[in-house]
Scaffold this motif. Structure first.
Motif, PDB file in Angstrom:
ATOM      1  N   ALA A 112       0.820  -1.217   0.000  1.00 53.66           N
ATOM      2  CA  ALA A 112       0.000   0.000   0.000  1.00 53.66           C
ATOM      3  C   ALA A 112       0.850   1.262   0.000  1.00 53.66           C
ATOM      4  O   ALA A 112       0.425   2.309  -0.495  1.00 53.66           O
ATOM      5  CB  ALA A 112      -0.927  -0.005   1.221  1.00 53.66           C
ATOM      6  N   THR A 113       2.062   1.170   0.558  1.00 55.01           N
ATOM      7  CA  THR A 113       2.930   2.351   0.664  1.00 55.01           C
ATOM      8  C   THR A 113       4.119   2.303  -0.301  1.00 55.01           C
ATOM      9  O   THR A 113       4.996   3.155  -0.251  1.00 55.01           O
ATOM     10  CB  THR A 113       3.484   2.493   2.106  1.00 55.01           C
ATOM     11  N   ASP A 114       4.142   1.280  -1.147  1.00 53.57           N
ATOM     12  CA  ASP A 114       5.217   1.120  -2.135  1.00 53.57           C
ATOM     13  C   ASP A 114       6.574   0.987  -1.448  1.00 53.57           C
ATOM     14  O   ASP A 114       7.554   1.613  -1.843  1.00 53.57           O
ATOM     15  CB  ASP A 114       5.231   2.296  -3.115  1.00 53.57           C
ATOM     16  N   LEU A 238       0.622  -2.569  16.568  1.00 54.43           N
ATOM     17  CA  LEU A 238       0.465  -1.169  16.949  1.00 54.43           C
ATOM     18  C   LEU A 238       1.686  -0.335  16.566  1.00 54.43           C
ATOM     19  O   LEU A 238       1.562   0.715  15.930  1.00 54.43           O
ATOM     20  CB  LEU A 238       0.212  -1.069  18.454  1.00 54.43           C
ATOM     21  N   ILE A 239       2.870  -0.809  16.939  1.00 53.12           N
ATOM     22  CA  ILE A 239       4.087  -0.028  16.676  1.00 53.12           C
ATOM     23  C   ILE A 239       4.410   0.014  15.186  1.00 53.12           C
ATOM     24  O   ILE A 239       4.775   1.072  14.650  1.00 53.12           O
ATOM     25  CB  ILE A 239       5.271  -0.590  17.491  1.00 53.12           C
ATOM     26  N   LEU A 240       4.267  -1.108  14.504  1.00 52.28           N
ATOM     27  CA  LEU A 240       4.509  -1.111  13.055  1.00 52.28           C
ATOM     28  C   LEU A 240       3.528  -0.196  12.335  1.00 52.28           C
ATOM     29  O   LEU A 240       3.880   0.467  11.348  1.00 52.28           O
ATOM     30  CB  LEU A 240       4.416  -2.537  12.507  1.00 52.28           C
ATOM     31  N   SER A 241       2.296  -0.136  12.814  1.00 51.01           N
ATOM     32  CA  SER A 241       1.292   0.751  12.216  1.00 51.01           C
ATOM     33  C   SER A 241       1.726   2.206  12.307  1.00 51.01           C
ATOM     34  O   SER A 241       1.532   2.985  11.369  1.00 51.01           O
ATOM     35  CB  SER A 241      -0.067   0.573  12.910  1.00 51.01           C
ATOM     36  N   ILE A 242       2.337   2.574  13.433  1.00 51.20           N
ATOM     37  CA  ILE A 242       2.830   3.944  13.607  1.00 51.20           C
ATOM     38  C   ILE A 242       3.957   4.227  12.616  1.00 51.20           C
ATOM     39  O   ILE A 242       4.016   5.305  12.009  1.00 51.20           O
ATOM     40  CB  ILE A 242       3.328   4.166  15.050  1.00 51.20           C
ATOM     41  N   LEU A 243       4.844   3.255  12.425  1.00 51.57           N
ATOM     42  CA  LEU A 243       5.947   3.433  11.476  1.00 51.57           C
ATOM     43  C   LEU A 243       5.429   3.536  10.041  1.00 51.57           C
ATOM     44  O   LEU A 243       5.928   4.353   9.255  1.00 51.57           O
ATOM     45  CB  LEU A 243       6.943   2.269  11.607  1.00 51.57           C
ATOM     46  N   PHE A 244       4.426   2.747   9.716  1.00 46.91           N
ATOM     47  CA  PHE A 244       3.819   2.854   8.384  1.00 46.91           C
ATOM     48  C   PHE A 244       3.070   4.177   8.237  1.00 46.91           C
ATOM     49  O   PHE A 244       3.005   4.748   7.146  1.00 46.91           O
ATOM     50  CB  PHE A 244       2.873   1.678   8.118  1.00 46.91           C
ATOM     51  N   ASP A 245       2.533   4.672   9.356  1.00 50.69           N
ATOM     52  CA  ASP A 245       1.850   5.974   9.324  1.00 50.69           C
ATOM     53  C   ASP A 245       2.818   7.099   8.963  1.00 50.69           C
ATOM     54  O   ASP A 245       2.423   8.111   8.389  1.00 50.69           O
ATOM     55  CB  ASP A 245       1.201   6.267  10.680  1.00 50.69           C
ATOM     56  N   ALA A 246       4.090   6.933   9.316  1.00 52.93           N
ATOM     57  CA  ALA A 246       5.097   7.940   8.949  1.00 52.93           C
ATOM     58  C   ALA A 246       5.216   8.010   7.425  1.00 52.93           C
ATOM     59  O   ALA A 246       5.287   9.101   6.843  1.00 52.93           O
ATOM     60  CB  ALA A 246       6.454   7.575   9.563  1.00 52.93           C
ATOM     61  N   ILE A 247       5.212   6.846   6.786  1.00 54.78           N
ATOM     62  CA  ILE A 247       5.278   6.803   5.323  1.00 54.78           C
ATOM     63  C   ILE A 247       4.006   7.389   4.728  1.00 54.78           C
ATOM     64  O   ILE A 247       4.047   8.187   3.783  1.00 54.78           O
ATOM     65  CB  ILE A 247       5.464   5.352   4.821  1.00 54.78           C
ATOM     66  N   LYS A 248       2.878   7.001   5.307  1.00 54.54           N
ATOM     67  CA  LYS A 248       1.585   7.485   4.801  1.00 54.54           C
ATOM     68  C   LYS A 248       1.455   8.993   4.947  1.00 54.54           C
ATOM     69  O   LYS A 248       0.914   9.664   4.072  1.00 54.54           O
ATOM     70  CB  LYS A 248       0.443   6.779   5.548  1.00 54.54           C
ATOM     71  N   THR A 249       1.957   9.522   6.067  1.00 52.67           N
ATOM     72  CA  THR A 249       1.902  10.969   6.281  1.00 52.67           C
ATOM     73  C   THR A 249       2.724  11.695   5.225  1.00 52.67           C
ATOM     74  O   THR A 249       2.282  12.705   4.664  1.00 52.67           O
ATOM     75  CB  THR A 249       2.447  11.319   7.688  1.00 52.67           C
ATOM     76  N   ALA A 250       3.919  11.180   4.948  1.00 51.67           N
ATOM     77  CA  ALA A 250       4.790  11.801   3.941  1.00 51.67           C
ATOM     78  C   ALA A 250       4.181  11.726   2.545  1.00 51.67           C
ATOM     79  O   ALA A 250       4.444  12.579   1.695  1.00 51.67           O
ATOM     80  CB  ALA A 250       6.157  11.124   3.950  1.00 51.67           C
ATOM     81  N   LYS A 251       3.343  10.706   2.326  1.00 50.79           N
ATOM     82  CA  LYS A 251       2.731  10.516   1.004  1.00 50.79           C
ATOM     83  C   LYS A 251       1.272  10.960   0.965  1.00 50.79           C
ATOM     84  O   LYS A 251       0.559  10.694  -0.001  1.00 50.79           O
ATOM     85  CB  LYS A 251       2.836   9.044   0.590  1.00 50.79           C
ATOM     86  N   LEU A 253      -1.341   9.939   2.680  1.00 51.14           N
ATOM     87  CA  LEU A 253      -2.290   8.835   2.691  1.00 51.14           C
ATOM     88  C   LEU A 253      -2.972   8.773   4.069  1.00 51.14           C
ATOM     89  O   LEU A 253      -2.418   9.249   5.055  1.00 51.14           O
ATOM     90  CB  LEU A 253      -1.568   7.510   2.420  1.00 51.14           C
ATOM     91  N   PRO A 254      -4.160   8.192   4.157  1.00 51.12           N
ATOM     92  CA  PRO A 254      -4.852   8.071   5.446  1.00 51.12           C
ATOM     93  C   PRO A 254      -4.039   7.228   6.433  1.00 51.12           C
ATOM     94  O   PRO A 254      -3.470   6.204   6.061  1.00 51.12           O
ATOM     95  CB  PRO A 254      -6.162   7.356   5.081  1.00 51.12           C
ATOM     96  N   VAL A 255      -3.980   7.664   7.710  1.00 44.89           N
ATOM     97  CA  VAL A 255      -3.212   6.950   8.727  1.00 44.89           C
ATOM     98  C   VAL A 255      -4.113   6.049   9.565  1.00 44.89           C
ATOM     99  O   VAL A 255      -5.336   6.170   9.540  1.00 44.89           O
ATOM    100  CB  VAL A 255      -2.453   7.932   9.641  1.00 44.89           C
ATOM    101  N   SER A 256      -3.481   5.142  10.327  1.00 48.60           N
ATOM    102  CA  SER A 256      -4.223   4.172  11.133  1.00 48.60           C
ATOM    103  C   SER A 256      -4.215   4.481  12.623  1.00 48.60           C
ATOM    104  O   SER A 256      -5.173   4.192  13.332  1.00 48.60           O
ATOM    105  CB  SER A 256      -3.633   2.770  10.918  1.00 48.60           C
TER     106      SER A 256
END
Length: 289
Positions: A112-114, A238-251, A253-256
């Motif tokens: 989802a985040t490439d 939970l923690i991995l979701s936050i790390l993926f949210d960093a990518i989503k924020t930069a791109k 994209l909706p965060v979790s």
């Protein structure tokens, strides 16, 4: 809950101070981390004494647990690093082979985040023997192209089965890095004890390492350590979701998780070990009686 209301209030304030000083939004609360059991750690013979710095001062010899402020610090630093890496257009590789459910989640989020990912098994040399890996990727692309173009029909039934098996094997082990252009600058590892070869290879090529690590880990080659309970799938999610949210924020994209309240964070329901080895079934508990 391991904390009294008064202790929790002080810890939440400390967490907010960390976020404010670091210039990041509210990532997650101490209460939510405690709820998923992030503070629980490994004790006994597997315990690494060097990890004493991450242990809460209020814990006892018979009841040790992580200082969740340390976990917050680790998450915050990792979040900022990932955010910066994405802005610099650097590739990020996630390595998570510890648990099938978390591996599936990581694969889904990476797609989802490439992002790049290894979720089956780390094959030695992925980073340090890049030329050989690129040859395997070329072979995988070649096999996939046979299907796309329809050229696979030119082969006999037995040959098609053999080629399909070869393609599936390559897809399982290197499918997550088949779009790799150059060596990643950042590696995110779930459990550096299990993925010690990945950590060693990252160190050799000069890539930074973010790791979710328990108290048995050697954090020598880890640049951004997140002390937490890696045996808990809820904690890992939970923690991995936050790390993926960093990518989503930069791109954009909706965060979790980031900037959401405790009630707004929907953690996948984990059924009991007796039912099916703690497999993540759905986002809601089973209400059947």
């Amino acid at each position: 809950m391991i904390y009294t209301t008064e202790q929790l209030t002080k810890l939440e304030q400390a967490a907010n101070n960390i976020y404010e000083a670091s210039g990041v939004p509210h990532l997650v609360s101490i209460e939510k981390l405690a709820e998923v059991g992030a503070q629980n750690l490994i004790v006994g013979r597997k315990w690494n004494p060097k990890n004493e710095i991450y242990v809460s001062k209020s814990s006892t010899a018979g009841n040790k647990f992580f200082d969740l402020r340390r976990t917050i610090y680790g998450i915050t630093d990792a979040y900022k690093k990932i955010l910066n890496s994405v802005k610099l257009n650097e590739s990020i590789l996630f390595v998570a082979t510890k648990n099938p459910d978390i591996s599936a989640f990581v694969k889904e989020q990476c797609m989802a985040t490439d992002s790049l990912y290894i979720t089956k098994r780390w094959l030695g040399g992925i980073l340090t023997n890049f030329k050989t890996v690129k040859k395997s990727i070329s072979r995988l692309n070649e096999l996939n192209n046979l299907e796309v173009t329809g050229e696979i029909k030119k082969y006999g039934k037995k040959e098609r089965i053999q080629l399909a098996r070869e393609a599936q094997k390559l897809e399982n082990f290197i499918g997550g890095v088949k779009k790799i252009g150059s060596l990643p600058k950042l590696i995110v590892v779930l459990d550096p004890v299990l993925e010690h070869i990945a950590v060693q290879e990252a160190s050799k090529i000069g890539a930074s390492v973010i790791a979710l690590s328990n108290s048995d880990a050697n954090t020598k080659n880890i640049d951004y350590n997140i002390p937490c309970n890696t045996k808990s799938k809820k904690t890992c999610w939970l923690i991995l979701s936050i790390l993926f949210d960093a990518i989503k924020t930069a791109k954009a994209l909706p965060v979790s998780v980031v900037e959401k309240t405790n009630d707004e964070i929907v953690i996948p329901y984990v059924i009991t070990p007796k039912d099916d080895k703690n497999l993540i079934k759905s986002s809601k508990p089973n209400t059947r009686k």
